[in-house]
Design an enzyme around this catalytic site. Sequence first.
Site, mmCIF file in Angstrom:
data_model
loop_
_atom_site.group_PDB
_atom_site.id
_atom_site.type_symbol
_atom_site.label_atom_id
_atom_site.label_comp_id
_atom_site.label_asym_id
_atom_site.label_seq_id
_atom_site.Cartn_x
_atom_site.Cartn_y
_atom_site.Cartn_z
ATOM 1 N N CYS A 203 -24.455 5.475 -12.403
ATOM 2 C CA CYS A 203 -23.208 6.491 -12.358
ATOM 3 C C CYS A 203 -23.784 7.621 -12.778
ATOM 4 C CB CYS A 203 -22.247 6.014 -13.217
ATOM 5 S SG CYS A 203 -20.990 7.295 -13.205
ATOM 6 N N CYS B 32 -12.214 2.720 -14.685
ATOM 7 C CA CYS B 32 -12.665 4.083 -14.651
ATOM 8 C C CYS B 32 -11.297 5.008 -14.442
ATOM 9 C CB CYS B 32 -13.379 4.253 -13.176
ATOM 10 S SG CYS B 32 -14.277 6.106 -13.064
ATOM 11 N N CYS C 45 -16.445 3.330 -19.830
ATOM 12 C CA CYS C 45 -17.677 3.394 -19.212
ATOM 13 C C CYS C 45 -18.893 1.873 -19.674
ATOM 14 C CB CYS C 45 -18.570 4.462 -19.216
ATOM 15 S SG CYS C 45 -17.564 5.689 -18.557
ATOM 16 N N GLU D 291 0.808 -1.195 -0.104
ATOM 17 C CA GLU D 291 -0.318 -0.040 -0.122
ATOM 18 C C GLU D 291 0.926 1.186 0.021
ATOM 19 O OE1 GLU D 291 -3.506 0.858 0.048
ATOM 20 O OE2 GLU D 291 -3.331 -1.256 -0.739
ATOM 21 N N CYS E 298 -18.196 -1.031 -17.362
ATOM 22 C CA CYS E 298 -18.124 -0.548 -15.941
ATOM 23 C C CYS E 298 -19.394 -1.394 -15.460
ATOM 24 C CB CYS E 298 -18.116 0.771 -16.029
ATOM 25 S SG CYS E 298 -18.463 1.159 -14.157
HETATM 26 FE FE1 SF4 Z 1 -16.422 5.347 -14.023
HETATM 27 FE FE2 SF4 Z 1 -18.842 5.876 -14.104
HETATM 28 FE FE3 SF4 Z 1 -17.752 5.231 -16.397
HETATM 29 FE FE4 SF4 Z 1 -17.909 3.278 -14.270
HETATM 30 S S1 SF4 Z 1 -19.654 4.358 -15.712
HETATM 31 S S2 SF4 Z 1 -16.307 3.849 -15.404
HETATM 32 S S3 SF4 Z 1 -17.866 4.618 -12.466
HETATM 33 S S4 SF4 Z 1 -17.430 7.099 -15.040
#
Ligand code: SF4
Length: 362
Positions: free
Chosen positions: A217, A201, A208, A46, A211
């Site tokens: 989102c 992201c 997106c 970390e 995602c």
């Molecule tokens: Fe990031 Fe939102 Fe795109 Fe997902 S949908 S990659 S959380 S910006």
Amino acid sequence: MGRLHTAVTADQDWFAKRLLSWFDQHGRKNLPWHLDRTPYRVWVSEVMLQQTQVSTVVPYFERFMARFPTVHELAAASDDEVMKHWAGLGYYARARNLHACAKQVSQEHEGIFPDTVEALQALPGIGRSTAGAIVAQALGKRAVILDGNVKRVLARYRMIAGWTGTAAVQKELWRLAEELTPASRTADYTQAIMDLGSMVCRRSNPACGDCPVRSGCHARQAGLTGQYPGKKPRKSLPEREIHLLLCYPLHEPHRILLEKRPPSGIWGGLWSLPQCEPVHVPSDIITAEYGHKVVSIKETGGILHRFTHFQLRIRPLWVQLQPHETGVRDSSLQWCDRSRVGDYGMPKPVRQLVKHFFDSLE
Ligand code: SF4
């Protein structure tokens, strides 16, 4: 007794489920610190990963663990040895704090890391997010993290405006991180949200379409992912200038003089070249400070190196010396042979200058 964190909200439940099922298929599970997840290994990884990419950290982590397999071995090592294994990763205060923390854990806690976020945060260099990662990932208990990747995901997910370095934005992000972190599978969840930040992201061009939480989102729905998180207000950095003196003895250019930096301040504890301010005459400094007579000085190409709060314009000088034996007066000064350069922990720009000099001999 610790307070209960949050009631389970519908959004938390949905977010965690989507993220965890994405992680099961796509998450990273075989990085070196994922194997044998002890508090010591999670802690070192970390700290290395703060401000540094995974691909850069992997070889450093492996070398570090091979040399310091336990917190006791790290605590017992010399400052020099620790800095040598950190050299090139930058942000050297991290290495100094790591060493100080290892000594404290080894001497005051018998080598066992405390098992709560609060007690971990009392140790040198362990912030709230690192403490959360140790508790969640190594101890398997519920704890919350908020590193740079997580900040980006959350700022976009709920469209939290402003630069993430400000106290108000941080407070809002911690509140949201608390709200979304589930009570079970927290080790996987914390890894999953970090992976989502670095793999999907991304800072620029977030993917997106891949995602798992895209339908919830806010930034994506508004078509504003590029505006979150807010940019750091720009200010021009002040500039400082120094000469770094690459000193070598007459007829022996394979040996150079190295000087160890004081323990704190820039490049603290690393080996560097003697230096002087541009207002001083280098030959006077070399004779007065180091006891050597200067034969010749040649100026070579400069480097502009950026630190967090200022830029350093480095003007290297190649200095040929008539060495005087009393010149190397203490252990912070050493003649270094070309074949031993790799034994010294040096900051990147200094290593670059030394390499350039030795390459020029060929
Ligand atoms: Fe990031 Fe939102 Fe795109 Fe997902 S949908 S990659 S959380 S910006």
